[in-house]
Design an enzyme around this catalytic site. Structure first.
Site, PDB file in Angstrom:
ATOM      1  N   GLY A 202       0.827  -1.192   0.000  1.00  0.00           N
ATOM      2  CA  GLY A 202       0.000   0.000   0.000  1.00  0.00           C
ATOM      3  C   GLY A 202       0.867   1.250   0.000  1.00  0.00           C
ATOM      4  O   GLY A 202       2.067   1.210   0.269  1.00  0.00           O
ATOM      5  N   CYS A 203       0.226   2.388  -0.290  1.00  0.00           N
ATOM      6  CA  CYS A 203       0.984   3.640  -0.389  1.00  0.00           C
ATOM      7  C   CYS A 203       1.491   4.096   0.972  1.00  0.00           C
ATOM      8  O   CYS A 203       2.696   4.388   1.134  1.00  0.00           O
ATOM      9  CB  CYS A 203       0.123   4.720  -1.039  1.00  0.00           C
ATOM     10  SG  CYS A 203      -1.577   4.830  -0.402  1.00  0.00           S
ATOM     11  N   TYR A 204       0.618   4.139   1.975  1.00  0.00           N
ATOM     12  CA  TYR A 204       1.078   4.530   3.315  1.00  0.00           C
ATOM     13  C   TYR A 204       2.158   3.567   3.835  1.00  0.00           C
ATOM     14  O   TYR A 204       3.209   4.018   4.319  1.00  0.00           O
ATOM     15  CB  TYR A 204      -0.095   4.573   4.298  1.00  0.00           C
ATOM     16  CG  TYR A 204      -1.041   5.732   4.138  1.00  0.00           C
ATOM     17  CD1 TYR A 204      -0.598   7.052   4.252  1.00  0.00           C
ATOM     18  CD2 TYR A 204      -2.405   5.526   3.916  1.00  0.00           C
ATOM     19  CE1 TYR A 204      -1.486   8.120   4.127  1.00  0.00           C
ATOM     20  CE2 TYR A 204      -3.286   6.589   3.788  1.00  0.00           C
ATOM     21  CZ  TYR A 204      -2.830   7.881   3.890  1.00  0.00           C
ATOM     22  OH  TYR A 204      -3.705   8.926   3.772  1.00  0.00           O
TER      23      TYR A 204
END
Length: 399
Positions: A202-204
């Site tokens: 995921g991005c986070y």
């Protein structure tokens, strides 16, 4: 430009990573392996292999009408070895891709089709850009010879019970989950090279794990009281029509969401706990910002006894000095999201907190590139035996 370390790294900080993925035994030392692009001999050998084969890799993009699918298409426009042969988008089936994303209408691409009508006989590898919860059964039904990079969260959590707890439904492909390799490229490069199915992070979690994993592994920061204040452009919420994402709901303000229950929490804690060999719990609060793309994670940590911010800084320098896409800035320089826009870079820096014994780490990425499609391309390059920077030499777009 990455800073240059001016002092030696204590040998005590050069410990071994314990992978949260138990499939293979593998370690990262104090200075991680150079990327293929920054290892001249290895890159040269791979270029020779590519030249000898003269084979185009045929690519399928599943879920091409979303933001991550469009970003895959944009990045592949300059890839010398990958060519898109299949694009799916159930609600846009039959339409040309340029009618959905006019900014990409100069490319020669196949029309989008429903996934049930897709012909995978002309495909070697797949980017799966479908929504969470829909990917497991689809990937399970794909031809077994295909290489797959899944950009959803469906294969990121190795514990399927934890997946059910956080995503609200049973895992529908537990056998495939055992096979999946977590695709944080700079950390799990060798596992990715040998994988058939990669779970793209995921991005986070990408922006958070890249600075924290080396520091936790080296014992430089305490495992308690890690506080993460993260902010994302609205594209991180996807392209679906949602009231909370309307202009009047997002513009001219900051929108906190998923407080204590964001689905990236178990993914972050899985990675950090794996290198700590102990359960790590973080305080994580995400926010949507009134911008299209970009992500900043501001991370507050307590340093181990006797450790200084200089120790954290020099350890990150040593860890990433040979990496092409992760850069530690000169001391005192603040990373900004505008300086990574449209690129696959992650910019990092460490600052001393006013509270004694604590440090502040700032990490920025483009949530659609290093946080999604760029890292996915980096991973598929490795899986197919190409230099991992192929097609990713886009410089940040500014202003």
């Amino acid at each position: 430009m990455a800073a240059i370390s001016t002092g030696p790294i204590p040998s005590s900080t050069c410990q071994r990573f314990k992978l949260p993925w138990p499939r293979r035994s593998h370690s990262l030392k104090c200075s991680v392996r150079a990327s293929l692009a920054s290892t001249p001999l290895k890159a040269k050998n791979q270029q020779l292999k590519i030249g000898d084969s003269e084979k185009t890799v045929r690519i399928g993009v599943l879920g091409a009408s979303g933001y991550t699918g469009a970003e895959i298409v944009r990045l592949l426009a300059n890839h010398p070895y990958f060519a898109i042969t299949v694009m799916t988008a159930d609600r846009k089936a039959g339409q040309p891709f340029g009618s959905v994303f006019p900014h990409l209408n100069t490319q020669e691409l196949p029309n989008m089709v429903a996934i049930k009508d897709a012909d995978f006989s002309d495909v070697d590898a797949v980017f799966c850009c479908l929504p969470h919860g829909t990917t497991q059964e689809i990937i399970k039904g794909l031809p077994k010879q295909l290489k797959v990079v899944d950009l959803s969260a469906d294969f990121r959590l190795k514990n399927i019970a934890e997946y059910e707890e956080w995503y609200g439904q049973p895992h529908k492909a537990p056998k495939l989950q055992e096979e999946a390799v977590y695709g944080l490229t700079e950390i799990y490069r060798e596992e990715i090279e040998n994988a058939r199915l990669v779970a793209n992070p995921g991005c986070y979690p990408t922006s958070i794990q890249l600075p924290l994993m080396p520091l936790i592994e080296a014992g430089l920061i305490e495992l308690r009281n890690i506080i993460i204040d993260a902010k994302s452009g609205v594209s991180g919420a996807g392209r679906g029509a949602k009231e909370a994402n309307l202009y009047t709901e997002i513009a001219e303000g900051i929108h906190s969401y998923g407080i204590t229950k964001h689905r990236h929490v178990p993914e972050i804690e899985q990675g950090l706990s794996g290198v700590a060999n102990s359960k790590v719990t973080v305080s994580f609060t995400p926010h949507l910002m009134p911008m299209s793309r970009g992500m900043q994670s501001t991370i507050y940590v307590k340093m181990a006894t006797g450790v200084t911010t200089d120790d954290l800084y020099h350890h990150l320098i040593a860890t990433y000095e040979n990496e092409e896409f992760v850069k530690v800035l000169e001391k005192g320089v603040v990373p900004h999201t505008r300086h990574v826009r449209g690129s696959n870079y992650c910019l990092l820096n460490v600052f001393e907190d006013r509270i004694q014994g604590r440090a502040i780490i700032i990490s920025v990425i483009d949530n659609l590139v290093k946080g999604a499609s760029g890292q996915a391309l980096q991973n598929l390059n490795l899986m197919m035996g190409f230099p991992e920077n192929t097609g990713l030499d886009y410089q940040p777009l500014f202003p």
